[in-house]
Design an enzyme around this catalytic site. Sequence first.
Site, PDB file in Angstrom:
ATOM      1  CE  LYS A  27      -2.290  -0.764   3.583  1.00  0.00           C
ATOM      2  NZ  LYS A  27      -3.064  -0.191   5.006  1.00  0.00           N
ATOM      3  CE  LYS A  85      -6.583  -4.637   2.080  1.00  0.00           C
ATOM      4  NZ  LYS A  85      -5.049  -4.349   2.793  1.00  0.00           N
TER       5      LYS A  85
END
Length: 236
Positions: A27, A85
């Site tokens: 991320k 995600k």
Amino acid sequence: MKLMISVVNKQEALIAQEAHADLIDIKNPAEGSLGAQNPMVIKEIVAALDPAVLVSATVGDVPYLPCTVAQAAYAVAGLGVTYVKVGFKGARTGAEARSMAQEIERAIAPFAGVMLIAAGHADFRERGTLSPLDLVHAVRGTGVSGVLVDTLSKDGRNLFDFMSDQELTQLVTSAHDCDLLCALAGSIEIQHVGRLLDIGADVSGVRGAICSGGRTGTLVPAKIEAFLSVLGSPVA
């Protein structure tokens, strides 16, 4: 309960792999709780890791633009990750969440073995987003593999400041009833592990607690090992 460690680059990913993280999550914390990382960074990380390592990457906390998001998810799914995600920030109703999940699933279907994780937000009351429980019911039967709960707010408050243990237990139970795995994150600290185990979470997501300088800092191997030891997992 498995440990998901969020990383921002290849160096951190290798540290997490050496520490035997159950899942390495890529991320960019500078762009939010589920901030998306540059695809070239994702590609570099995947190439550097053992193929057996489970890897997830986030598309971001996205608006309600199902086909736009599906296009981004398609790109991420093609980079060799196990999980894509997506933070369903812009989906304000169950119907919107379901339609977005269906479009994303349609987009990533050509990539065998790649699974979708739909992310909701513990601070939904404050932020006006869909509740995690409603998200679970919305994505049931769409092909989504699991749900993640994180916090949009990164101001020192944590998951438990926004949802009670009873609410989180109900969430996990409902997810399991829908054949979904359930991951919990949101400024999780080592002292929260016992509560997460009691709640029955499948995965605990951490970053700030195992970094020097918080979530925007850098991973510290000793902190990872301490976290894993509390979980009862093997350490490097």
